[in-house]
Every structure is written in structure tokens, then in C-alpha cells.
Design a protein around this motif. Structure first.
Motif, PDB file in Angstrom:
ATOM      1  N   ALA A 132       0.829  -1.206   0.000  1.00  0.00           N
ATOM      2  CA  ALA A 132       0.000   0.000   0.000  1.00  0.00           C
ATOM      3  C   ALA A 132       0.866   1.260   0.000  1.00  0.00           C
ATOM      4  O   ALA A 132       0.566   2.240  -0.693  1.00  0.00           O
ATOM      5  CB  ALA A 132      -0.921  -0.007   1.212  1.00  0.00           C
ATOM      6  N   GLN A 133       1.964   1.233   0.763  1.00  0.00           N
ATOM      7  CA  GLN A 133       2.862   2.392   0.784  1.00  0.00           C
ATOM      8  C   GLN A 133       3.557   2.580  -0.558  1.00  0.00           C
ATOM      9  O   GLN A 133       3.704   3.706  -1.039  1.00  0.00           O
ATOM     10  CB  GLN A 133       3.895   2.214   1.897  1.00  0.00           C
ATOM     11  CG  GLN A 133       3.305   2.244   3.299  1.00  0.00           C
ATOM     12  CD  GLN A 133       4.314   1.873   4.368  1.00  0.00           C
ATOM     13  OE1 GLN A 133       5.480   1.598   4.060  1.00  0.00           O
ATOM     14  NE2 GLN A 133       3.883   1.857   5.622  1.00  0.00           N
ATOM     15  N   THR A 134       3.982   1.486  -1.175  1.00  0.00           N
ATOM     16  CA  THR A 134       4.651   1.575  -2.474  1.00  0.00           C
ATOM     17  C   THR A 134       3.703   2.117  -3.544  1.00  0.00           C
ATOM     18  O   THR A 134       4.104   2.911  -4.402  1.00  0.00           O
ATOM     19  CB  THR A 134       5.168   0.195  -2.905  1.00  0.00           C
ATOM     20  OG1 THR A 134       6.010  -0.325  -1.865  1.00  0.00           O
ATOM     21  CG2 THR A 134       5.955   0.282  -4.197  1.00  0.00           C
ATOM     22  N   ALA A 135       2.443   1.699  -3.483  1.00  0.00           N
ATOM     23  CA  ALA A 135       1.445   2.181  -4.441  1.00  0.00           C
ATOM     24  C   ALA A 135       0.898   3.547  -4.079  1.00  0.00           C
ATOM     25  O   ALA A 135       0.030   4.063  -4.777  1.00  0.00           O
ATOM     26  CB  ALA A 135       0.302   1.181  -4.536  1.00  0.00           C
ATOM     27  N   GLN A 136       1.399   4.128  -2.969  1.00  0.00           N
ATOM     28  CA  GLN A 136       0.977   5.447  -2.502  1.00  0.00           C
ATOM     29  C   GLN A 136      -0.534   5.501  -2.263  1.00  0.00           C
ATOM     30  O   GLN A 136      -1.211   6.462  -2.618  1.00  0.00           O
ATOM     31  CB  GLN A 136       1.395   6.526  -3.495  1.00  0.00           C
ATOM     32  CG  GLN A 136       2.908   6.641  -3.655  1.00  0.00           C
ATOM     33  CD  GLN A 136       3.312   7.736  -4.620  1.00  0.00           C
ATOM     34  OE1 GLN A 136       2.468   8.332  -5.284  1.00  0.00           O
ATOM     35  NE2 GLN A 136       4.607   8.014  -4.690  1.00  0.00           N
TER      36      GLN A 136
END
Length: 419
Positions: free
Chosen positions: A5-9
């Protein structure tokens, strides 16, 4: 999943509520007093499952004592609900279990002697009863939030707040109860604390008509601002129903209808932007469809009265006024029953709440837990077995779809009727 989720912002990451409750209940199951009692129960249940003699004798005692002929359940570590259900069934069959273990047929077995030496004591039975009463709210919350036929994201914060209130320690609690409550409450208090996440869940609570009264006032204000920021659609109408008082000279200009194409179906007239032109209750127009004229009544013929009249045209309302009025009507409506489906409610009232119904699609599409998708994986595992390993992927998809969507009682009757 958090890293993804963090990588996909993705700004909001909602953890599975059922898994959260599982972790909180695990803190209670890890307590020494609870762990010891569950271990004793587990040994008794295992004996009843392994020994056909013990199982048959247990069933005989159930019939003699006129108790439900239910089998004993054993728990699985990955599902805390199974521990709750094991304790519940053990207490239900406590008398038959004691009668079975003290019977001469079972008492002579070496394994039964070991179990009798470590049997559940009376004070431990009281602990089991306390454990059952304390864990029931978590069990009911898990079942409710794991549903897949109605939206659950709006229930997360109200249920979490309810659970925190249930597990607040009280002075009248026994030391055993206080330990369980403190363990569960400590885990629940650190869940769902992100500002963006809390705001999203509060706004989802507003849009769930079952629990809209539990949303804070700030959530209503944020939702109001989002509704005002939405682009206006042509089909949004504000209808005023009052008796006609205007004369023929005050009648508004009627919208022009597009001419139908000969080679296609006639097009329906587009509703004008009534936020700018004002609104009338009834507009008498000509349509491309042949309409049968309604015959006048005898009284209307004598009085020369036209039954269809154009009402008084009101000054146009601003978008902010329309939004405020819509929210006021929604808030004043009685809340939906717990057995009702919010999706059906919004489908029925989409025209009544045109602004709110557009936001509903962005919020209530989210589920509070991932249990529904995990059930699909379990279904796939039941279908693709060692004896059915040659199934084509397309056929597996079809079988899963039928399993999850086929209502035998209803759909089979329709199929047989059409054969």
C-alpha cells in the motif's frame, strides 16, 4: 500488504477487522489460567473423537439425559472462534461428558485415567463460564463484520467503540475477568488510529443508515463539504409540490424535445439544468411516443377545469442549499434496522438523495474484513483436490462461481420449471 500500500501510494490502508479481533482475543487465550483450562478440554474432546467406544457412549448418555445430540468441538489455533465454540459446547454437554468419563467402560482405559486425573475442576468451570460471557461480544462482532451480503465498513468504528466500553474493567470483576478485559482492551486501543483512516471510517458510518446516528458531527461537516465539491449532474432535480397559483402568463418556457431518428429508437428528452432555470412540479410536454389522452371527468367538463396545471415556479436553489436540505432530510429519517441491507436502501432512495447516493458508491464498496475473499479461496481448495486435479482453469472458475452464487432452494426451482 502494508508495504504494498505504501509503495502504491495508497493513503488509506484498512486492516481486516476480523483479524484485528482475532489478535485481541489471542491475548486472552494466552493467559495462563485460560490456556490450562483449554488444554484440559482439548484432551477430553480428543478422546471422544479418537475412541469410537467413548463417542458411542457419549451419544447414549445424551439420549438418556435428553440433551442435544451434538458432537464435541475441538479448537484450531488459527481461528479463535473455534475456542469459543469448543468451550460453549463443552459446557452444554458437561453432564454427559462427566457421565461418560466415570462409566466403567471408559474408566478402565489408560488414557481415560490420565484425563480423569486432570479433569476440569469446579472453579475452572466457573472460569469457563466467565470466559464465555466475556468473549461473546468479540464472537458476535466477528460474525457481523465477516458478512459478505451487506457492507460492513461503516460498522467498524461503532463496533470498536462498543467493544472498548464492554472491556473496561469494573470494581465488581473477579481477578480472572479483569485479566481478560485488560488483555483485550490493551490490544484494541492501539488499532485504527491513523487520522486519514479514522476520517474515512467516520464518513462511511454517516453513509450507513443503520448506524448514522453514531457518527460524530465533524464527519457530517466533512461529508457536506465533499458533496458541495461534487460536479452537478443534469439529472439532479429539486421538485416542489404545491397547488398551482400562477396564471397562464407566468408559465415557464417548456424544454424543447429532440426529434427522434427514423432508424433508431426515439431519444428521451434531457432534463434541463434546474439549478439555473427553476423547477415546476409538472411539465406538460409532447413526447415522441403515442400517448393516450385522458378523458375529462364530468365535473371537469362542466367547470371547464384543466386537471393538469403548472405549479408556481420557485426561485432556483443554490447547490449548497440543495446539499444542506438533502443532508437534513437524511439525518431526520429513522435509522435502518440491523437486519436491513443498506445497499437496497440506497438503491430505493437514489433519486431522493442524489448527492449522497453518489458518495455511497465510493465508501460502502469497501468491506471491513477480508473473510469473504478468504472463503472463496477455501471453496477453491475444496473443489481442486487430489482426485480432481485435471480440472481446466475455466471449469474451476465456473464451479466456484456456481458455489458462491447458486441458491439451491430458489434457482433449482426455476431451472426445473424451465426444463
Amino acid at each position: 500488504m502494508k508495504i504494498a500500500a505504501q509503495t502504491a501510494q495508497i493513503p488509506i490502508n484498512i486492516g481486516c477487522f476480523a483479524h484485528t479481533l482475532h489478535l485481541a482475543s489471542g491475548r486472552a487465550l494466552d493467559l495462563k489460567e485460560v490456556h490450562q483450562v483449554l488444554a484440559k478440554m482439548r484432551s477430553v474432546v480428543s478422546l471422544m473423537h479418537r475412541s469410537t467406544t467413548a463417542s458411542a457412549l457419549l451419544n447414549k448418555k445424551q439420549k438418556m439425559l435428553q440433551l442435544p445430540e451434538n458432537k464435541l468441538l475441538i479448537d484450531v489455533r488459527t481461528s479463535w472462534n473455534s475456542s469459543y465454540l469448543m468451550v460453549e459446547r463443552f459446557l452444554e454437554q458437561q453432564v454427559t461428558i462427566l457421565a461418560t468419563l466415570t462409566d466403567d467402560t471408559i474408566r478402565k482405559q489408560p488414557e481415560a485415567k490420565l484425563i480423569q486425573a486432570n479433569c476440569v475442576l469446579p472453579n475452572e468451570v466457573r472460569h469457563c463460564e466467565d470466559f464465555l460471557s466475556l468473549m461473546e461480544p468479540l464472537y458476535q462482532a466477528t460474525v457481523s463484520l465477516s458478512a459478505d451480503h451487506y457492507p460492513t465498513v461503516g460498522l467498524m468504528l461503532p463496533v470498536l467503540k462498543k467493544l472498548k466500553g464492554v472491556y473496561l474493567p469494573e470494581d465488581s470483576d473477579t481477578p480472572f475477568k479483569q485479566k481478560i478485559k485488560q488483555a483485550i482492551l490493551k490490544d484494541l486501543e492501539k488499532r485504527y488510529l491513523g487520522e486519514n483512516l479514522v476520517e474515512y471510517l467516520e464518513e462511511a458510518t454517516v453513509l450507513d443508515p443503520r448506524v448514522k446516528g453514531k457518527a460524530p458531527p465533524a464527519a457530517w461537516e466533512r461529508l457536506r463539504d465533499k458533496l458541495i465539491a461534487l460536479p452537478v449532474k443534469q439529472e439532479l432535480m429539486h421538485v416542489k409540490s404545491e397547488p398551482a397559483e400562477s396564471s397562464a402568463s407566468d408559465e415557464p418556457a417548456l424544454p424543447q424535445l429532440p426529434k427522434p431518428h427514423a432508424s433508431s429508437q426515439p431519444e428521451l428528452p434531457k432534463v434541463p439544468d434546474l439549478l439555473q432555470t427553476g423547477v415546476a412540479t409538472e411539465i406538460k410536454t409532447e413526447t415522441p411516443y403515442p400517448v393516450k389522452q385522458r378523458k375529462k371527468s364530468a365535473l371537469s367538463f362542466l367547470l371547464d377545469d384543466d386537471e393538469i396545471q403548472i405549479s408556481k415556479v420557485e426561485p432556483p436553489l443554490s447547490k449548497q442549499e440543495l446539499v444542506n436540505k438533502e443532508i437534513s432530510i437524511y439525518r431526520e429519517e429513522a435509522k435502518l434496522g440491523s437486519r436491513s441491507n443498506p445497499l437496497q436502501y440506497w438503491k430505493t432512495n437514489a433519486l431522493k438523495f442524489p448527492f449522497l447516493s453518489r458518495l455511497v458508491k465510493s465508501y460502502l464498496c469497501t468491506q471491513g474484513s477480508s473473510v469473504a475473499s478468504e472463503r472463496v479461496f477455501s471453496t477453491a481448495g475444496d473443489i481442486v483436490t487430489a482426485t480432481r486435479s485435471c480440472l481446466e482453469p475455466e471449469h474451476v472458475d465456473q464451479l466456484i462461481f456456481l458455489k458462491k452464487n447458486f441458491n439451491e432452494a430458489k434457482d433449482m426451482a426455476i431451472i426445473l420449471h424451465n426444463m
